[in-house]
Structure formats: structure tokens, C-alpha cells
Motif scaffolding. Structure first.
Motif, PDB file in Angstrom:
ATOM      1  N   GLN A  10       1.990   6.968  -6.747  1.00  0.00           N
ATOM      2  CA  GLN A  10       0.954   7.914  -7.113  1.00  0.00           C
ATOM      3  C   GLN A  10       1.391   9.357  -6.829  1.00  0.00           C
ATOM      4  O   GLN A  10       1.007  10.286  -7.538  1.00  0.00           O
ATOM      5  CB  GLN A  10      -0.335   7.601  -6.317  1.00  0.00           C
ATOM      6  N   ARG A  11       2.180   9.548  -5.792  1.00  0.00           N
ATOM      7  CA  ARG A  11       2.587  10.890  -5.399  1.00  0.00           C
ATOM      8  C   ARG A  11       3.727  11.418  -6.259  1.00  0.00           C
ATOM      9  O   ARG A  11       3.817  12.610  -6.533  1.00  0.00           O
ATOM     10  CB  ARG A  11       3.004  10.898  -3.919  1.00  0.00           C
ATOM     11  N   GLY A  22       0.809  -1.214   0.000  1.00  0.00           N
ATOM     12  CA  GLY A  22       0.000   0.000   0.000  1.00  0.00           C
ATOM     13  C   GLY A  22       0.843   1.265   0.000  1.00  0.00           C
ATOM     14  O   GLY A  22       0.552   2.231  -0.722  1.00  0.00           O
ATOM     15  N   LEU A  23       1.926   1.302   0.796  1.00  0.00           N
ATOM     16  CA  LEU A  23       2.791   2.471   0.822  1.00  0.00           C
ATOM     17  C   LEU A  23       3.518   2.662  -0.504  1.00  0.00           C
ATOM     18  O   LEU A  23       3.732   3.792  -0.965  1.00  0.00           O
ATOM     19  CB  LEU A  23       3.799   2.341   1.966  1.00  0.00           C
ATOM     20  N   TRP A  62       2.412   1.784  -3.466  1.00  0.00           N
ATOM     21  CA  TRP A  62       1.440   2.324  -4.440  1.00  0.00           C
ATOM     22  C   TRP A  62       1.191   3.803  -4.175  1.00  0.00           C
ATOM     23  O   TRP A  62       1.080   4.599  -5.110  1.00  0.00           O
ATOM     24  CB  TRP A  62       0.147   1.530  -4.326  1.00  0.00           C
ATOM     25  N   ARG A  63       1.123   4.186  -2.898  1.00  0.00           N
ATOM     26  CA  ARG A  63       0.894   5.587  -2.565  1.00  0.00           C
ATOM     27  C   ARG A  63       2.071   6.454  -3.008  1.00  0.00           C
ATOM     28  O   ARG A  63       1.885   7.565  -3.530  1.00  0.00           O
ATOM     29  CB  ARG A  63       0.684   5.718  -1.051  1.00  0.00           C
TER      30      ARG A  63
END
Length: 496
Positions: free
Chosen positions: A422-423, A415-416, A418-419
């Protein structure tokens, strides 16, 4: 790896934390021992203390299973748990100390209260004694051992009961298991003695009543003889008449038994005539190169069995014939005696006395047997072995904590990652900025800047203006010096 390094790192860290946290969970050890159920001496299904094998409603095939299930229910009862707690002082104050022990207690309390709050909406304070009783009851188990081999493997059918108990240490688990087994044996013995004593008291009352009945019948005979003036000679005549009737009854029964055995002998002789005395079997042995035929001739087992039956019937017939001859001689030597009305009534009264005495004798015999059982005080259970100290706990399963930690850490790392993508990915515009420059135009401009060396002239391509002279949204106009850093936002002076 520069993109996905968070996944293995967080998975490893989470697994280490979960594995370390498993040491805060109290260990649970389990020990086992075995008991032998005396099925032939069992009285659990009898309310009179007698052998249930004599009761036609109790089937042999289900007796072991019924007894095992009964004792399994007794092993997990509250009374047995209380006896174990009192014997081992499991409700004594906790004397453990140290930070690890304190953390374990806090973790256990947190888990219990959280579970209670989720289930019932509140967390009630636990009494130390009730907690110890609940732990013994929860960890106690009694199961019937099944068949270990053959087509019926795994199916219960033995008279062996496996008892298991649990504790926070190996020694405590062993002590709890042995205490459970001893208490089961004690409960069985106590219940046996209680039911046997109750049965003895009931039999004693029946014997007393039977004795009073015999006395009453004998008194009635004496009173009748006195009232009717019956002498000893009259009484002897009554006894002679009864003896003659008894002889005739025995003679009739003997003749009936003789006829029955003779009919059976005739049936056996007919079967022997139709059965061969020997049997022949052919066997073919193949060795791969040749075949060999073997013919075996032996005595027919059916014929041998019929011969044994015939010999037994002939022996019984000879004995019945001898008894018939003796009874016929006794009947011939005894003349029937005629009785008057008073003598006939006396015969009835004497018969009542004999029946009462026979009942008293049977009850007295049962009373003596019951008193013997109480004196012996046998139990339906006996210890086969003693429980041992287990080397390893059955809980917590640390590999499960490790696997769950790896899973949760991997999911968190994914999850981190992917975040982060995205950023930092330039293909994705920043959220909540509608005036952000167009990503394609920016990339083209940066590509042109990077394709020239320092000092080379740069061709500046101004964005097309609209008819009113404004610059389209998302396009930047370069200043005259050609430096993109000084680029404004066209006619939108405050854009950026």
C-alpha cells in the motif's frame, strides 16, 4: 519472493520464539497406578459396617460404578491432598537455582497473576502450603476402568480403579501417585474400622439389654412359681404340654411341605411326558462344488434338566414321608395334657424366656462376627501395582506453541506485506495530499521520457489552460528547457 518474503521470515522467527518460550513453562508429568475394589466386602454404602450385598436396595449392576465414583470423590478431597503434601513435604521451600529456573518461576507467576487479574480483578499472594495442596488436588484423578473389547467397549463396569497424580518431574509424579493410592487404601481401612467399632459398640449395648431381659423374664418365672406354689411336677407337665404342641406343629409343617413337593413332582412328570428325550439337528455344509447334509441326534438338554429335577423332588418326598411317619408315632405316643390356669400362665412366661434367650443368642452371634471383622481390619481397596516414572511430560505441548507461533508470525508477515504494498504502489496516491499530481498524467510523462534517448528532442505537451489562463489542478506545466524536474504547478506557485 521480493514481495512476500516477510511472511515466511516472520512466521519462522515467531515459531522459534514461541518454541523457545515453551521451555519457560514448568513441565507437568503424570503417573498412574491401579487399585482393586473388593465389591463383595464393600461397606461404603452401609452405615452399620455390614455387607451391602445383603441389602436388597443395592443392585449388583451399579455397585461397582457407585463404589468407583465414591472413591473418585475421595481421591480429589482436600484431606487426601493434605496427607500427600505432608508425607512428601511438597510445601518445603524451593531450592532450585539458575537463570532458567528463575525465568520459569517468573513466567508461572506472570501467567497466574494475569489470569487472576482478568478473572477476579486482583492477584492475591499464594501460600506455599495452599499452593501445594491445590496442585495435588488439581492433578489427582481416579477413574473406573471400562471394558476394552466387545460391544460394551469403553463402558465402565470393572472393579479396578485407576489413580493418577501429577508433578513437576517424573519422580515427583510417581511419588504423588503412590502416595494417593496408599492414602486411599488407608482412608478405606480407617473408615472400615471406625464404622465396625461403632457397630460393635451398638451390638454390645443390645446384647447387654437382651441379657437383662432374659434375667428379668427368668426372675418373673421364679416369682410366679413361688407365689402360686407351683411344684416341679407342675412345671414338667407344662413342658410336656409344650412338647406335644411342638410335635403337632412340626407334623403340620411336614405334611404341608410333602404336599408341595408332590405337586411339583406331578408338574415335572407332565413336562417330561410332553418333552422328547432326544433332539435332532440338520446342518448343511456347502464347499462350492457339492453340498453335504449332516444330521445330528443328541440328548435333549431340557429333558435332562427335567430328569434332574424329578430325581431331586423324589428324594425330598422320601425324606418328608419318613419324617411324617416319625412325627405321627411321637404324637400318638404322647397324650395331650390339660393345664389349669396357673400352669397356662406359667407356660406363657416360659415362652417369653425362650424368646428372650433366642434374641440374646442372635445378637451375640452378630457381635462375635463384628468383633472378628474389627480384628481382621480388611480394607475395601488393595494395591494391584506401583506407579512408574513417566519418560515424557504431558505439558507443555511444544508442538502447539510451534503451531501458534507459525500462525501468528504468518499473520503478522501478511499484514506487513500488505502495508508495504500500500505504501509503495504508485497506483495508490499518498494520503492527506489533495494537490498530488494525477497518477495517469505522471505515468504518461515518464513513459515519454523513457522512450527517447539522451539528446533527442522531446515534444512538450503543455496542459490546456482554462479561459482565465489557469492550469487545471493535478496538471503540471513544463518549463521552456523541457526538464520535468523544473516543472511547477501552473498558476499555483507553491504546489508540488
Amino acid at each position: 519472493m521480493r514481495r512476500y518474503w516477510r511472511i515466511p521470515v516472520l512466521a519462522l522467527l515467531s515459531a522459534i520464539l514461541a518454541f523457545g518460550g515453551s521451555f519457560l513453562v514448568s513441565k507437568q508429568y503424570t503417573s498412574k497406578t491401579r487399585l482393586l475394589i473388593h465389591g463383595q466386602d464393600a461397606t461404603f454404602l452401609s452405615s452399620t459396617g455390614t455387607d451391602p450385598a445383603q441389602q436388597p436396595r443395592v443392585a449388583d449392576g451399579t455397585l461397582s460404578q457407585a463404589l468407583a465414583q465414591t472413591y473418585a470423590g475421595v481421591a480429589t478431597s482436600r484431606s487426601v491432598a493434605i496427607a500427600v503434601v505432608d508425607k512428601l513435604d511438597l510445601d518445603a521451600p524451593d531450592t532450585g537455582h539458575g537463570p532458567i529456573h528463575a525465568l520459569q518461576g517468573a513466567a508461572a507467576w506472570t501467567y497466574k497473576c494475569t489470569r487472576a487479574f482478568i478473572t477476579f480483578g486482583y492477584c492475591a499472594p499464594a501460600n506455599r502450603r495452599e499452593k501445594a495442596i491445590e496442585e495435588v488436588t488439581t492433578g489427582a484423578r481416579a477413574e473406573q476402568l471400562g471394558v476394552t473389547s466387545g460391544a460394551a467397549a469403553g463402558q465402565p463396569g470393572s472393579y479396578v480403579l485407576e489413580v493418577s497424580g501429577s508433578g513437576t518431574s517424573g519422580v515427583q509424579a510417581m511419588q504423588v501417585t503412590n502416595a494417593l493410592a496408599d492414602e486411599l487404601v488407608s482412608v478405606s481401612a480407617a473408615r472400615f474400622r471406625q464404622q465396625a467399632q461403632t457397630y460393635v459398640k451398638a451390638l454390645q449395648q443390645q446384647v447387654n439389654l437382651a441379657s437383662k431381659n432374659v434375667s428379668a423374664k427368668s426372675t418373673a418365672v421364679a416369682d410366679y412359681e413361688t407365689q402360686q406354689g407351683i411344684s416341679a411336677a407342675d412345671e414338667q407337665q407344662v413342658l410336656n404340654a409344650k412338647s406335644f404342641d411342638t410335635l403337632q406343629t412340626d407334623l403340620r409343617n411336614t405334611k404341608a411341605d410333602l404336599a408341595d413337593n408332590q405337586a411339583q413332582l406331578a408338574s415335572v412328570n407332565a413336562s417330561l411326558a410332553a418333552t422328547a428325550s432326544t433332539s435332532t439337528s440338520d446342518q448343511r455344509i456347502s464347499t462350492g462344488r457339492s453340498d453335504t447334509s449332516v444330521t445330528t441326534k443328541e440328548v435333549n438338554p431340557v429333558y435332562s434338566s427335567l430328569q434332574s429335577q424329578k430325581a431331586g423332588l423324589e428324594s425330598r418326598i422320601d425324606g418328608l414321608q419318613a419324617r411324617r411317619s416319625q412325627l405321627e408315632q411321637q404324637v400318638a405316643g404322647t397324650s395331650p395334657t390339660g393345664l389349669n390356669v396357673q400352669q397356662a400362665r406359667l407356660a406363657e412366661l416360659l415362652q417369653d424366656v425362650e424368646l428372650a434367650k433366642g434374641n440374646e443368642t442372635a445378637l451375640t452371634q452378630q457381635l462375635q462376627n463384628a468383633q472378628t471383622q474389627v480384628a481382621v481390619s480388611e480394607s475395601e481397596l488393595s494395591r494391584i501395582d506401583q506407579a512408574g516414572v513417566p519418560a515424557y511430560p504431558v505439558a507443555p505441548k511444544r508442538y502447539l506453541y510451534l503451531a501458534i507461533g507459525l500462525l501468528l508470525g504468518g499473520l503478522a508477515g501478511g499484514g506487513l506485506t500488505w502495508r508495504a504494498r500500500q505504501r509503495h504502489d504508485p497506483n495508490v496516491p499518498e494520503p492527506n495530499q489533495p494537490d498530488a499530481p494525477d497518477g495517469d498524467a505522471t505515468r504518461d510523462l515518464l513513459a515519454d521520457l523513457s522512450s527517447h534517448q539522451q539528446g533527442d528532442p522531446i515534444e512538450v505537451r503543455q496542459p490546456a489552460r482554462a479561459a482565465n489562463g489557469s492550469v487545471p489542478v493535478g496538471a503540471r506545466e513544463l518549463p521552456a528547457d523541457g526538464d520535468p524536474r523544473h516543472a511547477g504547478s501552473g498558476d499555483h506557485g507553491g504546489g508540488g
